[in-house]
Write a protein that holds these residues in place. Structure first.
Motif, short mmCIF file in Angstrom:
data_model
loop_
_atom_site.label_atom_id
_atom_site.label_comp_id
_atom_site.label_asym_id
_atom_site.label_seq_id
_atom_site.Cartn_x
_atom_site.Cartn_y
_atom_site.Cartn_z
N GLY A 47 0.68 -1.10 -0.07
CA GLY A 47 -0.04 0.04 -0.11
C GLY A 47 1.18 1.10 -0.30
N VAL A 51 1.34 2.83 -4.47
CA VAL A 51 0.31 3.93 -5.03
C VAL A 51 1.08 4.85 -5.99
CG1 VAL A 51 -1.08 5.63 -3.84
CG2 VAL A 51 -0.80 3.43 -2.75
N PRO A 87 -3.16 10.33 -1.85
CA PRO A 87 -3.36 9.09 -2.46
C PRO A 87 -2.56 8.08 -1.53
CG PRO A 87 -2.28 10.30 -4.03
CD PRO A 87 -2.66 11.36 -3.00
N LEU A 88 -1.29 8.49 -1.12
CA LEU A 88 -0.53 7.82 -0.13
C LEU A 88 -1.42 7.27 1.19
CD1 LEU A 88 2.41 6.62 -0.24
CD2 LEU A 88 3.04 8.62 0.90
N GLY A 91 -4.09 4.80 0.09
CA GLY A 91 -3.45 3.28 -0.24
C GLY A 91 -3.18 2.79 1.23
N PHE A 94 -6.48 1.77 2.78
CA PHE A 94 -7.12 0.39 2.19
C PHE A 94 -6.38 -0.66 2.68
CE2 PHE A 94 -7.81 -2.21 -1.34
CZ PHE A 94 -9.10 -2.47 -1.33
N SER A 95 -4.99 -0.61 2.60
CA SER A 95 -4.15 -1.87 2.93
C SER A 95 -4.27 -2.15 4.26
CB SER A 95 -2.78 -1.56 2.53
OG SER A 95 -1.91 -0.67 3.30
#
Length: 113
Positions: A47, A51, A87-88, A91, A94-95
């Motif tokens: 993640g 990304v 976005p980092l 990600g 989400f991970s």
């Protein structure tokens, strides 16, 4: 400027290197990390490393968000790097979410009667 072919090679190299780096970090952490935390750790590494983000406004190609965030943060400031941190963070969130679901499902389904 990158051509379509060189951009495809660059993205492919970036993805392969990111996956290999995540595997290496998960492999080397096997001595100090329990067996049930290795896969979530690997997912969190993925993640972070895989990304993409746009390097700047108006740029049509994408780059690794970790690299873009580091360069923008150390060159300018946090405000300049915020477009790469979003976005980092997504990600990473989400991970972590998938890792938590995996840990919960492992705890539920691994109990023996």
């Amino acid at each position: 400027m990158l051509t379509d072919t060189s951009y495809l090679y660059a993205i492919s190299t970036y993805l392969v290197c990111g996956i290999l780096l995540a595997f290496l970090l998960a492999y080397f952490s096997r001595n100090w990390l329990s067996r049930s935390l290795r896969a979530p750790c690997f997912l969190i590494f993925l993640g972070i490393f895989l990304v993409p983000a746009y390097p700047a406004d108006g740029v049509q190609t994408m780059a690794p968000a970790l690299v873009v965030a580091a360069f923008q943060f150390f060159t300018y400031d946090f405000d300049a790097a915020s477009h790469a941190f979003r976005p980092l963070g997504l990600g990473l969130f989400f991970s972590c979410f998938v890792s938590l679901l995996m840990l919960i499902s492992r705890a539920i389904f691994s109990k023996k009667p």
